[in-house]
Scaffold this motif. Structure first.
Motif, PDB file in Angstrom:
ATOM      1  N   LEU A 146       0.838  -0.988   0.103  1.00  0.00           N
ATOM      2  CA  LEU A 146      -0.627   0.191  -0.026  1.00  0.00           C
ATOM      3  C   LEU A 146       0.745   1.136   0.152  1.00  0.00           C
ATOM      4  O   LEU A 146       0.423   2.328  -0.719  1.00  0.00           O
ATOM      5  N   PHE A 147       1.589   1.351   0.618  1.00  0.00           N
ATOM      6  CA  PHE A 147       2.946   2.210   0.968  1.00  0.00           C
ATOM      7  C   PHE A 147       3.250   2.685  -0.932  1.00  0.00           C
ATOM      8  O   PHE A 147       3.706   4.085  -1.125  1.00  0.00           O
ATOM      9  N   GLY A 148       3.390   1.936  -1.329  1.00  0.00           N
ATOM     10  CA  GLY A 148       4.155   1.929  -2.616  1.00  0.00           C
ATOM     11  C   GLY A 148       3.215   2.241  -3.580  1.00  0.00           C
ATOM     12  O   GLY A 148       3.417   3.388  -4.599  1.00  0.00           O
ATOM     13  N   PRO A 173      -1.593   5.421 -16.589  1.00  0.00           N
ATOM     14  CA  PRO A 173      -0.151   4.497 -16.104  1.00  0.00           C
ATOM     15  C   PRO A 173       0.493   4.558 -15.163  1.00  0.00           C
ATOM     16  O   PRO A 173       0.874   3.021 -14.960  1.00  0.00           O
ATOM     17  N   GLY A 174       0.375   5.884 -14.933  1.00  0.00           N
ATOM     18  CA  GLY A 174       1.580   5.478 -13.616  1.00  0.00           C
ATOM     19  C   GLY A 174       0.566   4.647 -12.122  1.00  0.00           C
ATOM     20  O   GLY A 174       1.010   4.588 -11.133  1.00  0.00           O
ATOM     21  N   ILE A 175      -0.440   5.279 -11.857  1.00  0.00           N
ATOM     22  CA  ILE A 175      -1.869   4.392 -11.331  1.00  0.00           C
ATOM     23  C   ILE A 175      -1.833   2.825 -11.213  1.00  0.00           C
ATOM     24  O   ILE A 175      -1.710   2.407 -10.814  1.00  0.00           O
ATOM     25  N   SER A 176      -1.683   2.826 -12.629  1.00  0.00           N
ATOM     26  CA  SER A 176      -1.742   1.572 -12.279  1.00  0.00           C
ATOM     27  C   SER A 176       0.013   0.435 -12.191  1.00  0.00           C
ATOM     28  O   SER A 176      -0.492  -0.676 -11.462  1.00  0.00           O
ATOM     29  N   GLU A 177       0.612   1.530 -12.139  1.00  0.00           N
ATOM     30  CA  GLU A 177       1.773   0.844 -12.176  1.00  0.00           C
ATOM     31  C   GLU A 177       2.096   0.979 -10.452  1.00  0.00           C
ATOM     32  O   GLU A 177       2.218  -0.157  -9.618  1.00  0.00           O
ATOM     33  N   ALA A 183      -0.703  -4.900  -5.648  1.00  0.00           N
ATOM     34  CA  ALA A 183      -1.208  -6.721  -5.690  1.00  0.00           C
ATOM     35  C   ALA A 183       0.179  -7.654  -4.825  1.00  0.00           C
ATOM     36  O   ALA A 183      -0.207  -8.493  -4.791  1.00  0.00           O
ATOM     37  N   MET A 184       1.373  -7.588  -5.457  1.00  0.00           N
ATOM     38  CA  MET A 184       2.503  -7.747  -5.229  1.00  0.00           C
ATOM     39  C   MET A 184       2.521  -8.162  -3.761  1.00  0.00           C
ATOM     40  O   MET A 184       2.981  -8.932  -3.176  1.00  0.00           O
ATOM     41  N   GLY A 185       1.679  -7.231  -2.656  1.00  0.00           N
ATOM     42  CA  GLY A 185       1.986  -7.194  -1.039  1.00  0.00           C
ATOM     43  C   GLY A 185       1.083  -8.135  -1.062  1.00  0.00           C
ATOM     44  O   GLY A 185       1.415  -8.895  -0.149  1.00  0.00           O
ATOM     45  N   LEU A 186      -0.457  -8.312  -1.231  1.00  0.00           N
ATOM     46  CA  LEU A 186      -1.286  -9.044  -1.673  1.00  0.00           C
ATOM     47  C   LEU A 186      -0.959 -11.024  -1.829  1.00  0.00           C
ATOM     48  O   LEU A 186      -1.107 -11.725  -0.965  1.00  0.00           O
ATOM     49  N   PHE A 187      -0.151 -11.081  -2.245  1.00  0.00           N
ATOM     50  CA  PHE A 187       0.755 -11.578  -3.460  1.00  0.00           C
ATOM     51  C   PHE A 187       1.473 -12.598  -2.506  1.00  0.00           C
ATOM     52  O   PHE A 187       1.665 -13.971  -2.340  1.00  0.00           O
TER      53      PHE A 187
END
Length: 234
Positions: A146-148, A173-177, A183-187
């Motif tokens: 979330l911080f990222g 694009p900036g919001i998507s990245e 998503a990676m944090g949840l993964f």
């Protein structure tokens, strides 16, 4: 393939801070998966070893012979853990105290139980090793992601402020990245939490079985000690 490439391009095009967050999450995920596999192997082995030892222990085999077999296995390089480690700690202390004429039956049993409790603490530490790390990954990874995301969105809006055209295409694009970090944090977090809960339950079950063995073996040693001392405490 296009979707995969677009995700990769978003990761490559992220700001340095977001990339750092993603790298931390990838490292945490890889490490936690390594520990998950390691814990699965160790806990399965602990279950099998306890079942095998209990079969031998309750088969009527002489306890001194069982102790000697363990000593021979240690001499050959084997690592004695689990229920057999508890047995060896208790039986060794029992044998040592039984040779002292001044020790009464109750003191002998209490000394043996104390030795087994120390061994039980070591087994608990061995089985619970790395579980705090999994708990930490499960609890902190979503916040790191979330911080990222927050940082990436802030970076996107700063870029939008200097843009001549404030359109969705410019900021998307900036919001998507940035959202990839969440998503990676949840993964990273979800497998760690599931594994921690599962392993904690299995460790508790194993420790309860070890604790039951300590009580049963203490009762057996108590009967044997009173038989040796004639129940008089002399």
């Amino acid at each position: 393939m296009t979707d995969e490439l677009s995700v990769i391009e978003l990761i490559v095009g992220a700001s340095f801070t977001v990339k750092l967050v993603m790298a931390i999450l990838v490292a945490a995920s890889v490490t936690s998966w390594f520990m998950i596999v390691q814990r699965v192997i160790i806990l399965r082995r602990a279950d099998a070893e306890l079942l095998d030892f209990e079969d031998r222990f309750w088969s009527g085999m002489d306890l001194a012979q069982l102790y000697r077999e363990g000593s021979n296995a240690i001499d050959e390089g084997a690592d004695i853990t689990g229920g057999e480690a508890l047995f060896r700690a208790g039986f060794k202390e029992f044998s040592k105290l039984s040779r002292q004429p001044s020790m009464d039956a109750e003191a002998i049993v209490e000394g043996s139980r104390r030795a087994m409790r120390v061994a039980l603490t070591r087994e608990s530490d061995r089985l619970e090793h790395n579980l705090p790390f999994l708990a930490s990954v499960g609890s902190t990874s979503p916040y790191i992601g979330l911080f990222g995301t927050v940082w990436g969105i802030m970076h996107s809006f700063r870029g939008l402020a200097t843009s001549s055209q404030a359109t969705l295409a410019a900021v998307a694009p900036g919001i998507s990245e940035a959202l990839i970090a969440t998503a990676m944090g949840l993964f990273a977090a979800i497998p760690a939490v599931l594994a921690y809960n599962r392993f904690a339950a299995r460790v508790d079950a194993l420790l309860n079985r070890y604790d039951a063995f300590v009580d049963e073996f203490s009762g057996l040693l108590q009967r044997q000690s009173y038989a040796q001392k004639g129940g008089s405490g002399q």
